[in-house]
Motif scaffolding. Structure first.
Motif, PDB file in Angstrom:
ATOM      1  N   GLN A  64       0.809  -1.223   0.000  1.00  0.00           N
ATOM      2  CA  GLN A  64       0.000   0.000   0.000  1.00  0.00           C
ATOM      3  C   GLN A  64       0.842   1.273   0.000  1.00  0.00           C
TER       4      GLN A  64
ATOM      5  N   ASP B 200      -4.325   2.425   2.384  1.00  0.00           N
ATOM      6  CA  ASP B 200      -3.879   3.151   1.195  1.00  0.00           C
ATOM      7  C   ASP B 200      -4.386   4.593   1.282  1.00  0.00           C
ATOM      8  N   ASP B 201      -3.524   5.549   0.946  1.00  0.00           N
ATOM      9  CA  ASP B 201      -3.968   6.949   1.013  1.00  0.00           C
ATOM     10  C   ASP B 201      -3.854   7.662  -0.324  1.00  0.00           C
ATOM     11  N   ASN B 202      -3.548   6.896  -1.383  1.00  0.00           N
ATOM     12  CA  ASN B 202      -3.447   7.585  -2.673  1.00  0.00           C
ATOM     13  C   ASN B 202      -3.849   6.717  -3.867  1.00  0.00           C
ATOM     14  N   GLY B 203      -4.288   5.517  -3.633  1.00  0.00           N
ATOM     15  CA  GLY B 203      -4.703   4.649  -4.736  1.00  0.00           C
ATOM     16  C   GLY B 203      -3.552   4.008  -5.479  1.00  0.00           C
ATOM     17  N   GLY B 204      -2.335   4.361  -5.122  1.00  0.00           N
ATOM     18  CA  GLY B 204      -1.176   3.779  -5.802  1.00  0.00           C
ATOM     19  C   GLY B 204      -0.630   2.597  -5.035  1.00  0.00           C
ATOM     20  N   LYS B 205       0.179   1.823  -5.688  1.00  0.00           N
ATOM     21  CA  LYS B 205       0.800   0.658  -5.056  1.00  0.00           C
ATOM     22  C   LYS B 205       2.316   0.726  -5.254  1.00  0.00           C
TER      23      LYS B 205
ATOM     24  N   ARG C 205      -3.411  11.385  -1.096  1.00  0.00           N
ATOM     25  CA  ARG C 205      -4.496  11.838  -1.968  1.00  0.00           C
ATOM     26  C   ARG C 205      -4.824  13.312  -1.708  1.00  0.00           C
TER      27      ARG C 205
END
Lengths: 391, 222
Positions: A209, A219-224, A252
């Motif tokens: 995450q 997760d705080d930005n949707g990225g991995k 985010r």
């Protein structure tokens, strides 16, 4: 804690499903307890701080670790820590599954150990021969995950003050907060990882995450982040490793506050090489980590190189001597006064003794000297002692 | 701890206390069986919280093996034996788990694993640290003082073993069936001890007759 409970429930379900396969070994449960307390002078230069409040040189920690083998090839592992009599927190909680009995292939899911580098998997106090951490794994730079500097000058005003960063004309959270280390050795990331090999060659990869500098449960930005490490053991006692990682580190909230044309430049990318050689009474370790943060409002990415080398030598039964050399350097940017490194370079030397009077007790005394080319306090020496008790 | 009686034993012998004499009538034997009914707990490693894979398989040590010895040896029985013994490291286990030797014995710690081991002991009778060494190599330690020596591996926290160092030869290690035999015991009264897994589990007084012979002494360790 609620999230941890949910995660534990989910992992239990995974493990229970996998545990339906026949077991050839008795189930077993292992519990470990470790208490460590470091007592040292106040670190006025914040060289050893891992947050705005906590310094590795003045840290009392109670750690409970557990490993529960639900079946022959399924285990649950977890760790709860309490630091400086604060609120206990879950630092690790994951399931380990070996799908095939005869193949050295393992999958771990949950709040998992990092695959990048070597130091951050040294979980026990005795695994660190000294009291301080390598700079690359602990020192707080002036990069944040919840705010970005508006200009180069905006970043340079925080130079050498990573424990309390505020960008006067930045974007995102306006409050002062600690910056990010290159790799956070004190928190683990959430995700899934696979590991293959058990002999001369091993490889690991993880999808998580957060990022190396900002591991996350949520997760705080949707990225991995994708991270990987390969290790080669050409002879017994020698380990050569290489690691890489890439993931979006900005939250985010700060991305949403940026102008649309500046979005999408928010990755941390890192490469690392590590070496360990041990023989007889000696262990030598060295590690180099190159990290690069994309910063949307600046022209150039922010690079940092951490290098550490340490050695430990047993001089008598139960007594060892250890030393570490550390450096953290930064790339240059254009500021009002010309080209300058975006954060103040740091050097650290640390040497000490460790004594084991009985098997479960370790006493360390270490002298650490720090230099920094910037900031309010530029030099600081610390004499610290630490007691580690485990069973 | 009752295991600490071993050093006291050496003092008793050296001081020539009221222990029976070797010379004189025919010597006999004490034999029997030590039945361990308790289920020895499996050795526990620290949780492998920082590992990326399952720990490798390892053998379980034979913790049912016991040592039977005379607590007060016959006067003049002290002898230094320049012998050798082997404690191997195999599948991350010390083999044997219990080794009983006399003072003066040199123990070879061989490494039959493909990984490093680092044998050490912080026990008072013999503190040592052999450092890290690879498969096929061996390092040695001579034991010059009687007592219980607890042995560990610095790298593998689940590895441990015992070495019992005696100042006399009146001891025996049980075989796979739990049987033991102590020979050449002179007539007299003795305290016989059954030791298992770190503790003197049972102590009793026996008397060897003037005509020697074989005395049966069985023990049950619960």
């Amino acid at each position: 804690m609620r999230a941890a409970a949910l995660l534990a429930t989910a992992l239990s379900a995974i493990a229970a499903a996998a545990g339906a396969q026949p077991s050839v070994e008795p189930r077993r449960f292992a519990l470990g307890v470790e208490l460590s307390a470091a007592v040292g002078p106040e670190d006025r230069g914040f060289f050893n701080y891992t947050s705005y409040e906590d310094s590795a040189q003045r840290l009392a920690r109670l750690s409970l670790t557990a490993e529960w083998h639900l079946a022959e090839r399924v285990a649950l592992l977890g760790e709860v820590r309490d630091e400086n009599l604060g609120t206990p927190r879950v630092y690790a909680l994951y399931a380990r599954v070996r799908p095939w009995r005869d193949r050295a292939f393992d999958v771990q899911a949950g709040l998992i150990p990092p695959v990048f580098g070597a130091f951050s998997r040294r979980r026990y106090g005795g695994d660190n021969p000294l009291i301080g951490y390598p700079l690359a794994y602990q020192y707080l730079t002036s990069v944040r995950s919840d705010a970005v500097p508006g200009t180069e000058s905006d970043l340079l005003v925080t130079r050498g003050a990573g424990w309390r960063v505020r960008y006067p004309f930045g974007w995102g959270n306006p409050d002062p907060e600690p910056g990010l280390p290159l790799v956070n050795a004190l928190r683990w990331d959430t995700g899934v990882q696979a590991h293959i090999g058990s002999g001369r060659f091993e490889a690991s990869a993880a999808l998580t995450q957060g990022t190396l500098s900002s591991p996350r449960v949520h997760d705080d930005n949707g990225g991995k982040q994708l991270s990987a490490r390969v290790a080669w053991k050409p002879v017994v006692g020698l380990i050569l490793g290489a690691s890489g990682a890439r993931g979006e580190y900005l939250s985010r909230d700060v991305i949403g506050a940026l102008p649309p044309e500046r979005r999408g430049h928010d990755a941390q990318q890192a490469w690392g090489v590590d070496l360990e050689y041990s023989r007889d009474r000696w262990i030598l370790r060295s590690e180099a980590i190159w990290s690069r943060w994309q910063t949307p409002m600046l022209e150039r990415s922010l690079g940092a190189l951490g290098f550490t080398a340490e050695g430990r030598c047993k001089v008598l039964p139960g007594l060892y001597a250890a030393a570490r050399l550390d450096h953290l350097g930064f790339t240059h940017i254009d500021g009002p006064a010309g080209r300058v490194s975006w954060d103040a370079p740091v050097w650290r030397t640390e040497g000490g003794l460790g004594y084991v009077p009985v098997r479960h007790v370790l006493v360390k005394v270490a002298y650490q000297h720090n230099w920094r080319d910037g900031g309010r306090v530029r030099e600081r020496a610390l004499l610290t002692s630490q007691l580690v008790v485990w069973f | 701890m009752r295991a600490a009686r071993l050093p006291l034993l050496a003092l008793a012998v050296a001081a020539g206390t009221a222990a029976p004499r070797v010379a004189g009538a025919a010597a006999g034997s004490i034999r029997g069986r030590v039945e361990v009914t308790r289920e020895p707990p499996a050795p526990q490693a620290r949780p492998s919280i920082g590992e990326l894979s399952m720990p490798p398989p390892r053998d379980l040590p034979n913790r049912r093996r016991s040592v039977v010895y005379l607590e007060a040896a016959p006067q003049g029985a002290f002898e230094e034996h320049e012998g050798r013994a082997i404690m191997d490291q195999r599948h991350e286990t010390f083999v044997p788990y219990v080794l009983a030797v006399t003072v003066g014995t040199t123990v070879d710690f061989t490494n039959s694993d493909r990984t490093y081991h680092n044998v050490f002991s912080l026990s008072k009778p013999r503190r040592f640290d052999l450092g890290r060494y690879a498969t096929g190599q061996s390092k040695s330690v001579r034991f010059d003082r009687p007592g219980v020596v607890r042995v560990f591996c610095e790298i593998h926290s689940h590895m441990s073993a015992f070495i019992l160092v005696f100042a006399h030869r009146f001891f025996a290690t049980t075989d796979a069936d739990g049987r033991y035999r102590i020979d050449n015991v002179p007539p007299g009264a003795y305290t016989i001890v059954a030791w298992n897994d770190g503790e003197a589990r049972e102590t009793r007084t026996v008397r060897m007759g003037e005509d020697g012979g074989v005395m049966e002494q069985d023990f049950v360790v619960r």
